[in-house]
Every structure is written in C-alpha cells, then in structure tokens.
Design a protein around this motif. Structure first.
Motif: not given
Length: 70
Positions: A11-16
């Motif tokens: 749920n982190c905006s930097f997770w891909k």
C-alpha cells in the motif's frame, strides 16, 4: 531509483510489481527518531538529515520513505 530494493508493503505509493521499490531515494532511521520531521528546518545544533546514529540490529530501524497510496 534504488536498484533491487525489495519491499512487501504493497500500500506504499512507491511499491511496484515484483515487490520492488520505485522510490528515487530511501530514508531509513532508528526507531528512536520514528516521529522526526525531516522536512522541518532546525537550528544547526538540532536534528538534521545529516545526523548519524548506530543501530545495534535491524529490528531497531524503520523506513521513513513510506508514503501510502492515495
């Protein structure tokens, strides 16, 4: 962008995809400073982004890069 930094916080905006971090930089500190605000300016003797600490093991550290997805 950090190369090969693995993260399981989806749920982190930097997770891909593939559990990789897509952040340009990673900021990590000891838990003692977990509530520090690094975007706030301090006097020279205050806590700055260039301070140095020692962690006895990984369990006393935390990542400040996390930003929840909107």
């Amino acid at each position: 962008m950090p190369q090969g930094v693995k993260c399981s916080v989806s749920n982190c905006s930097f997770w891909k995809q593939g559990n990789l971090c897509n952040a340009e930089q990673i900021s990590i500190d000891i838990d003692q400073h977990a509530s520090a605000h690094y975007d706030t300016e301090f006097a020279e003797e205050g806590l700055s982004s260039n301070h140095h600490d020692r962690a006895e093991n990984s369990s006393v550290t935390c990542c400040h890069t996390f930003r929840p997805k909107s």
